[in-house]
Design a protein around this motif. Structure first.
Motif, PDB file in Angstrom:
ATOM      1  N   GLY A  32       8.825  11.106  10.809  1.00  0.00           N
ATOM      2  CA  GLY A  32       7.496  11.632  11.101  1.00  0.00           C
ATOM      3  C   GLY A  32       6.383  10.606  10.987  1.00  0.00           C
ATOM      4  O   GLY A  32       5.259  10.860  11.426  1.00  0.00           O
ATOM      5  N   TYR A  33       6.696   9.434  10.417  1.00  0.00           N
ATOM      6  CA  TYR A  33       5.677   8.415  10.182  1.00  0.00           C
ATOM      7  C   TYR A  33       5.895   7.148  10.996  1.00  0.00           C
ATOM      8  O   TYR A  33       5.079   6.227  10.932  1.00  0.00           O
ATOM      9  N   LEU A  34       6.986   7.086  11.746  1.00  0.00           N
ATOM     10  CA  LEU A  34       7.300   5.894  12.522  1.00  0.00           C
ATOM     11  C   LEU A  34       7.045   6.134  14.004  1.00  0.00           C
ATOM     12  O   LEU A  34       7.546   7.095  14.580  1.00  0.00           O
ATOM     13  N   THR A  35       6.254   5.264  14.596  1.00  0.00           N
ATOM     14  CA  THR A  35       5.978   5.346  16.028  1.00  0.00           C
ATOM     15  C   THR A  35       7.145   4.738  16.799  1.00  0.00           C
ATOM     16  O   THR A  35       7.978   4.018  16.223  1.00  0.00           O
ATOM     17  N   PRO A  36       7.223   4.994  18.113  1.00  0.00           N
ATOM     18  CA  PRO A  36       8.264   4.336  18.916  1.00  0.00           C
ATOM     19  C   PRO A  36       8.216   2.819  18.786  1.00  0.00           C
ATOM     20  O   PRO A  36       9.266   2.158  18.761  1.00  0.00           O
ATOM     21  N   PRO A  49       0.827  -1.216   0.000  1.00  0.00           N
ATOM     22  CA  PRO A  49       0.000   0.000   0.000  1.00  0.00           C
ATOM     23  C   PRO A  49       0.855   1.257   0.000  1.00  0.00           C
ATOM     24  O   PRO A  49       1.851   1.352   0.714  1.00  0.00           O
ATOM     25  N   SER A  50       0.481   2.228  -0.831  1.00  0.00           N
ATOM     26  CA  SER A  50       1.212   3.492  -0.890  1.00  0.00           C
ATOM     27  C   SER A  50       0.282   4.559  -1.450  1.00  0.00           C
ATOM     28  O   SER A  50       0.227   4.769  -2.655  1.00  0.00           O
ATOM     29  N   ALA A  51      -0.443   5.221  -0.576  1.00  0.00           N
ATOM     30  CA  ALA A  51      -1.435   6.195  -1.020  1.00  0.00           C
ATOM     31  C   ALA A  51      -0.819   7.387  -1.732  1.00  0.00           C
ATOM     32  O   ALA A  51      -1.449   8.018  -2.568  1.00  0.00           O
ATOM     33  N   CYS A  52       0.438   7.711  -1.412  1.00  0.00           N
ATOM     34  CA  CYS A  52       1.075   8.882  -2.017  1.00  0.00           C
ATOM     35  C   CYS A  52       1.914   8.521  -3.227  1.00  0.00           C
ATOM     36  O   CYS A  52       2.561   9.386  -3.825  1.00  0.00           O
ATOM     37  N   GLY A  53       1.936   7.232  -3.596  1.00  0.00           N
ATOM     38  CA  GLY A  53       2.701   6.829  -4.766  1.00  0.00           C
ATOM     39  C   GLY A  53       4.199   6.816  -4.538  1.00  0.00           C
ATOM     40  O   GLY A  53       4.972   6.964  -5.476  1.00  0.00           O
ATOM     41  N   GLY A  54       4.630   6.600  -3.303  1.00  0.00           N
ATOM     42  CA  GLY A  54       6.062   6.482  -3.033  1.00  0.00           C
ATOM     43  C   GLY A  54       6.773   7.789  -2.777  1.00  0.00           C
ATOM     44  O   GLY A  54       8.002   7.862  -2.913  1.00  0.00           O
ATOM     45  N   LYS A  55       6.045   8.828  -2.412  1.00  0.00           N
ATOM     46  CA  LYS A  55       6.650  10.148  -2.178  1.00  0.00           C
ATOM     47  C   LYS A  55       7.036  10.371  -0.715  1.00  0.00           C
ATOM     48  O   LYS A  55       7.534  11.437  -0.363  1.00  0.00           O
ATOM     49  N   GLY A  56       6.775   9.394   0.133  1.00  0.00           N
ATOM     50  CA  GLY A  56       7.127   9.544   1.533  1.00  0.00           C
ATOM     51  C   GLY A  56       6.247  10.499   2.294  1.00  0.00           C
ATOM     52  O   GLY A  56       6.679  11.092   3.281  1.00  0.00           O
ATOM     53  N   CYS A  80       2.690   9.662   3.031  1.00  0.00           N
ATOM     54  CA  CYS A  80       1.467   9.052   3.567  1.00  0.00           C
ATOM     55  C   CYS A  80       1.750   8.085   4.713  1.00  0.00           C
ATOM     56  O   CYS A  80       0.914   7.903   5.586  1.00  0.00           O
ATOM     57  N   GLY A  81       2.914   7.440   4.709  1.00  0.00           N
ATOM     58  CA  GLY A  81       3.264   6.518   5.778  1.00  0.00           C
ATOM     59  C   GLY A  81       2.592   5.161   5.688  1.00  0.00           C
ATOM     60  O   GLY A  81       2.640   4.378   6.638  1.00  0.00           O
ATOM     61  N   TYR A  82       1.969   4.838   4.535  1.00  0.00           N
ATOM     62  CA  TYR A  82       1.254   3.574   4.405  1.00  0.00           C
ATOM     63  C   TYR A  82       2.164   2.381   4.097  1.00  0.00           C
ATOM     64  O   TYR A  82       1.817   1.255   4.399  1.00  0.00           O
TER      65      TYR A  82
END
Length: 365
Positions: free
Chosen positions: A94-98, A65-72, A74-76
């Motif tokens: 910004g997209y990774l939780t602890p 899954p990649s809602a933004c098309g690989g642009k970094g 969306c975080g999917y």
């Protein structure tokens, strides 16, 4: 005159040297040779090194899954990397939780495959397929929203109502890159040889520009899927559905599923638009009200004009929820819309007493 010739010759020489160095760098420094991607300690895939993990997997017909098309953005496209992958990049933080960091979860669109790498992905992603389709119908729902129907050329698609696919936008005049973008399915799961999408125009958006200005009926398309953990839950709780704009798509799929399976749960669909010309599928939703006696459609306009003679609700969807919903007892919620709308609606629903684990949502930019 001689000085000019010498100067031109020197510039040409420098340009030639720089071109040679760039080519050399590309073929040496950026050439990682063949590398192996091992998935789930099972299958090995040999790919050319240097590309992103997301693109390398796509080349092997494994779709993440990649809602933004690989642009970094969306975080999917998260995958767990157990070996290789290099250090976590600033673009991922910004997209990774602890918990993600602890479990070595990364954004596959940001990780470059420069060495052998081992990853873990959910088994269900192996059932994701790429489909060839033909555009059989394009309808303008509003000045900026189109309804598209694709005939699937071979095979059929199985999906849960609420899930999405990724549509490929090929290179076209004005765009020199091929991208995939995520769009919720707007058709019934029983319609297995066709697929319907609702796509709004985003100025300068690569995929939406392709759809709105370059895609025509009878054109061929590629898409892959299905994806997503936003889908109909088979419970006996009252359903609250909330969407704005193209966020209506997955709600329609859920409603079609309910009609076709005679699921007459109590349900209310709050749909928000700015102006009356931004409303669509109103008559169809009124027909669904007749087929599902316990279903109610509540459209609301945030910028209604007096000249349009609008007699329905005025305000944002949160205003309508405040007006009609007394409390959140024994309810579950399906939200689809922009992050801002989702966040504000979630807060309203929590104030009504709906626990967050019963609020299902799909955010889109």
């Amino acid at each position: 005159m001689g000085t000019i010739v010498i100067t031109v010759g020197a510039i040409s020489g420098i340009t030639g040297v720089l071109a040679f160095l760039l080519t050399l760098a590309k073929n040496t420094i950026g050439n990682y040779g063949e590398v192996i991607i091992n998935i789930n300690d099972d299958e090995d895939y040999v790919v050319d090194g240097g590309d992103t993990l997301l693109s390398s997997l796509i080349s092997q017909k494994i779709f993440i899954p990649s809602a933004c098309g690989g642009k970094g953005s969306c975080g999917y496209c998260k995958v767990k990397i157990t070996e290789g992958g290099g250090p976590v990049l600033p673009t991922e933080l910004g997209y990774l939780t602890p918990e993600d960091m602890k479990e070595n979860v990364r954004l596959s669109c940001q990780v470059k495959v420069k060495e052998n790498i081992k990853i873990e992905i959910p088994e269900e992603l192996f059932s994701v397929r790429e489909y060839e389709g033909k555009v059989s119908k394009i309808i303008d729902l509003t000045p900026t929203i189109k309804h598209l129907t694709f005939d699937i050329k071979e095979g059929s698609i199985d999906f849960k109502p609420g899930q999405y696919v990724q549509l490929r936008a090929p290179k076209y005049k004005g765009s020199d890159e091929e991208v995939y973008r995520a769009y919720s399915i707007a058709s019934s799961p029983m319609l297995k040889n066709k697929l319907k999408l609702i796509i709004g125009y985003v100025p300068e958006g690569i995929a939406t520009t392709y759809v709105h200005h370059h895609l025509n009926e009878n054109d061929e398309v590629l898409f892959n899927g299905p994806y997503g953990d936003f889908y109909y839950q088979n419970t006996d709780r009252e359903m609250v559905m909330v969407a704005i704009g193209t966020g209506m798509a997955p709600i329609l799929s859920i409603l079609y599923h309910m009609v076709e399976n005679n699921i007459d749960r109590k349900a209310t669909f709050y749909f928000g638009a700015r102006y009356i010309e931004d409303l669509f599928f109103v008559e169809e939703l009124k027909e669904i009200e007749q087929k599902l006696p316990n279903f109610k459609f509540v459209p609301t306009l945030s910028r209604a004009k007096k000249k349009d003679g609008w007699t329905g609700d005025i305000g944002r969807v949160t205003d309508a929820i405040d007006k009609y919903m007394e409390n959140g007892e024994n309810k579950e919620v399906y939200l689809c819309g922009s992050p801002r709308m989702i966040d504000s609606t979630v807060e309203t629903l929590k104030e009504k007493g709906i626990p967050e684990n019963l609020i299902f949502y799909d955010k889109f930019e």
